[in-house]
Design a protein around this motif. Structure first.
Motif, PDB file in Angstrom:
ATOM      1  N   ALA A  83       1.825  -0.724   4.444  1.00  0.00           N
ATOM      2  CA  ALA A  83       1.495  -2.086   4.844  1.00  0.00           C
ATOM      3  C   ALA A  83       1.336  -2.971   3.615  1.00  0.00           C
ATOM      4  CB  ALA A  83       0.217  -2.097   5.680  1.00  0.00           C
ATOM      5  N   LEU A 118       0.862  -1.184   0.000  1.00  0.00           N
ATOM      6  CA  LEU A 118       0.000   0.000   0.000  1.00  0.00           C
ATOM      7  C   LEU A 118       0.903   1.240   0.000  1.00  0.00           C
ATOM      8  CD1 LEU A 118      -3.020   0.844   0.203  1.00  0.00           C
ATOM      9  CD2 LEU A 118      -2.690   1.007   2.656  1.00  0.00           C
ATOM     10  N   GLU A 129      -8.544  -7.966   0.958  1.00  0.00           N
ATOM     11  CA  GLU A 129      -8.421  -7.330   2.274  1.00  0.00           C
ATOM     12  C   GLU A 129      -9.146  -5.981   2.276  1.00  0.00           C
ATOM     13  OE1 GLU A 129      -4.913  -5.923   5.419  1.00  0.00           O
ATOM     14  OE2 GLU A 129      -4.434  -7.097   3.626  1.00  0.00           O
ATOM     15  N   VAL A 150      -6.083  -0.115   7.780  1.00  0.00           N
ATOM     16  CA  VAL A 150      -4.721  -0.316   7.279  1.00  0.00           C
ATOM     17  C   VAL A 150      -3.954   0.996   7.342  1.00  0.00           C
ATOM     18  CG1 VAL A 150      -5.380  -2.218   5.779  1.00  0.00           C
ATOM     19  CG2 VAL A 150      -5.453   0.116   4.914  1.00  0.00           C
ATOM     20  N   THR A 151      -2.652   0.909   7.170  1.00  0.00           N
ATOM     21  CA  THR A 151      -1.796   2.096   7.153  1.00  0.00           C
ATOM     22  C   THR A 151      -0.939   2.076   5.896  1.00  0.00           C
ATOM     23  OG1 THR A 151      -0.073   0.951   8.430  1.00  0.00           O
ATOM     24  CG2 THR A 151      -1.710   2.236   9.661  1.00  0.00           C
ATOM     25  N   GLU A 152      -0.493   3.233   5.525  1.00  0.00           N
ATOM     26  CA  GLU A 152       0.365   3.352   4.340  1.00  0.00           C
ATOM     27  C   GLU A 152       1.679   2.608   4.571  1.00  0.00           C
ATOM     28  OE1 GLU A 152       2.409   7.025   1.903  1.00  0.00           O
ATOM     29  OE2 GLU A 152       0.346   7.258   2.640  1.00  0.00           O
ATOM     30  N   ALA A 170      -0.839  -5.537   1.590  1.00  0.00           N
ATOM     31  CA  ALA A 170      -2.256  -5.854   1.435  1.00  0.00           C
ATOM     32  C   ALA A 170      -2.409  -7.125   0.617  1.00  0.00           C
ATOM     33  CB  ALA A 170      -2.993  -4.699   0.765  1.00  0.00           C
ATOM     34  N   VAL A 213      -9.637  -2.263   2.867  1.00  0.00           N
ATOM     35  CA  VAL A 213      -8.797  -1.073   2.990  1.00  0.00           C
ATOM     36  C   VAL A 213      -9.556   0.037   3.716  1.00  0.00           C
ATOM     37  CG1 VAL A 213      -7.552   0.708   1.690  1.00  0.00           C
ATOM     38  CG2 VAL A 213      -7.481  -1.671   0.933  1.00  0.00           C
TER      39      VAL A 213
END
Length: 324
Positions: free
Chosen positions: A169, A52, A175, A165-167, A171, A177
């Motif tokens: 990560a 991501l 999943e 989620v976080t930048e 994916a 987001v």
């Protein structure tokens, strides 16, 4: 006590108007808490596995349908694209050579030097190479489509409720987001099952959101009872979507009963006790009562009398009772 006895037994001149008390049918209300829910609560999922690299929204943001929420990149796709390009380049060179051989073979066939079988073999080789190049182009288009699927789009217009989620990560395909709530809001309530039979779609309900009393409509009553409670949905016009999951106090009609009501203006308070003026054979007298809930009947503020009155009593307006 002497003062109280004097207040109870004091008589006054007969007023011109009196209102006889009669039983009135009132609605019983059950107070429960409702939860603000989004009508559409749809997760925006990753269609491509990878990293991501960009996350452009956070909780509470308003989005439109199709808006880009995040971008996922799979570095392996670039290597696959490069490999396909190299294969296509090699096949293109072979195709150019095969087309030259076919051209020479056709010239030799025209001069009677070679055979038709040999020329057909050369033509088949050219067709095979063209098919292989077309297959590589199709595979390249598939990779391009996979790259485009790395962009995560908002499924509906609404407000972002959750971003799990976080930048940076990793994916996986499928999943979540972000979760987007749209399509408006409604209240979901859970009522004890003993009141299930008294709930009907279309009933008017009352609710309070801290900004004054409002009304809504019971839109749906679900048939499945779980944990001793029946679930229902309430439609409320203009219900905000700023806080999904917020609790609001809801009052539902669960039955009817007979009660004695008197105008709120007919009740007076003296020495901490509540009184109403009654017309009696000997004049007007004060009688102590125990007031109950307040109601509104045809725009008039009324108060239920729990004890102190019986049907047929003539209630005198407080303004016409002497305070001597």
């Amino acid at each position: 006590m002497p003062l109280l006895r004097a207040l109870l037994l004091t008589t006054f001149a007969l007023p011109a108007l009196a209102e006889p008390v009669a039983p009135t049918t009132i609605t019983e209300w059950k107070a429960v808490y409702g939860t603000v829910e989004a009508r559409d609560r749809i997760p925006a999922r990753a269609r491509l596995g990878g990293t991501l690299v960009e996350l452009s929204v956070t909780e509470g943001d308003e989005v439109t349908a199709g808006q880009e929420l995040a971008r996922i990149v799979d570095d392996k796709l670039d290597f696959q694209r490069a490999a396909l390009a190299a294969q296509s380049k090699a096949l293109s060179a072979q195709l150019a050579n095969a087309e030259s051989d076919l051209k020479r073979g056709e010239e030799l066939l025209a001069n009677g030097v070679t055979t038709t079988q040999r020329v057909d073999a050369l033509r088949t080789q050219v067709d095979v190479l063209k098919g292989q190049i077309a297959a590589l182009d199709a595979q390249s288009q598939v990779i391009d489509q996979q790259s485009r699927e790395g962009v995560v789009l908002a499924p509906v217009a609404g407000r972002v409720l959750d971003v799990p989620v976080t930048e940076g990560a990793v994916a996986m395909p499928g999943e979540v987001v972000a979760v987007v709530g749209g399509g408006g809001t409604y209240l979901r309530i859970a009522v004890p099952e003993r009141h299930a039979a008294s709930l009907a779609e279309g009933d008017r309900i009352r609710l309070s959101n801290g900004m004054g009393d409002r009304e809504g409509t019971l839109a749906r009553v679900y048939p499945l009872i779980e944990g001793g409670r029946v679930v229902a949905d309430v439609e409320v016009e203009g219900l905000p979507d700023t806080h999904i999951g917020a609790r609001m106090l809801v009052r539902l009609p669960v039955g009817e009963r007979e009660a004695l009501l008197v105008p709120a203006s007919a009740i007076s308070t003296r020495a901490g006790l509540d009184f109403v003026g009654l017309r009696t054979a000997g004049g007007t007298a004060l009688r102590a009562i125990i007031p109950g809930e307040a109601h509104e009947v045809d725009g008039v503020a009324m108060v239920e009398v729990i004890s102190g009155l019986v049907a047929g009593d003539d209630v005198v307006p407080a303004a016409e009772v002497s305070h001597d």
